[in-house]
Design a protein around this motif. Sequence first.
Motif, short mmCIF file in Angstrom:
data_model
loop_
_atom_site.label_atom_id
_atom_site.label_comp_id
_atom_site.label_asym_id
_atom_site.label_seq_id
_atom_site.Cartn_x
_atom_site.Cartn_y
_atom_site.Cartn_z
N TYR A 8 0.83 -1.20 0.00
CA TYR A 8 0.00 0.00 0.00
C TYR A 8 0.87 1.25 0.00
O TYR A 8 0.46 2.29 -0.50
N HIS A 9 2.08 1.15 0.53
CA HIS A 9 3.00 2.30 0.51
C HIS A 9 3.32 2.68 -0.93
O HIS A 9 3.31 3.85 -1.29
N LEU A 10 3.61 1.70 -1.76
CA LEU A 10 3.97 1.97 -3.15
C LEU A 10 2.78 2.44 -3.97
O LEU A 10 2.96 3.08 -5.01
N LYS A 11 1.57 2.13 -3.51
CA LYS A 11 0.35 2.58 -4.21
C LYS A 11 -0.10 3.95 -3.70
O LYS A 11 -1.13 4.47 -4.13
N GLY A 12 0.64 4.53 -2.76
CA GLY A 12 0.29 5.84 -2.23
C GLY A 12 -0.87 5.82 -1.26
O GLY A 12 -1.53 6.83 -1.04
#
Length: 62
Positions: A8-12
């Motif tokens: 979820y971090h990489l998906k913002g």
Amino acid sequence: MGGAANSYHLKGMAADIRVLGLAAEEAASLAEQAGLTASALPAAGFCPCGRAELAGQVAGVK
């Protein structure tokens, strides 16, 4: 950057926050008051948080 490809971090949609002068538990409490889903990681010194309603919407997204 590292981490899981479907993070979820990489998906913002999530962030790890650290607030100078506050314990991780205090930062988590403030994040929750702001409407975020949060938990405290005192040993790491930060608070991972995100938006719970968005997590369900992209759970199947690769």
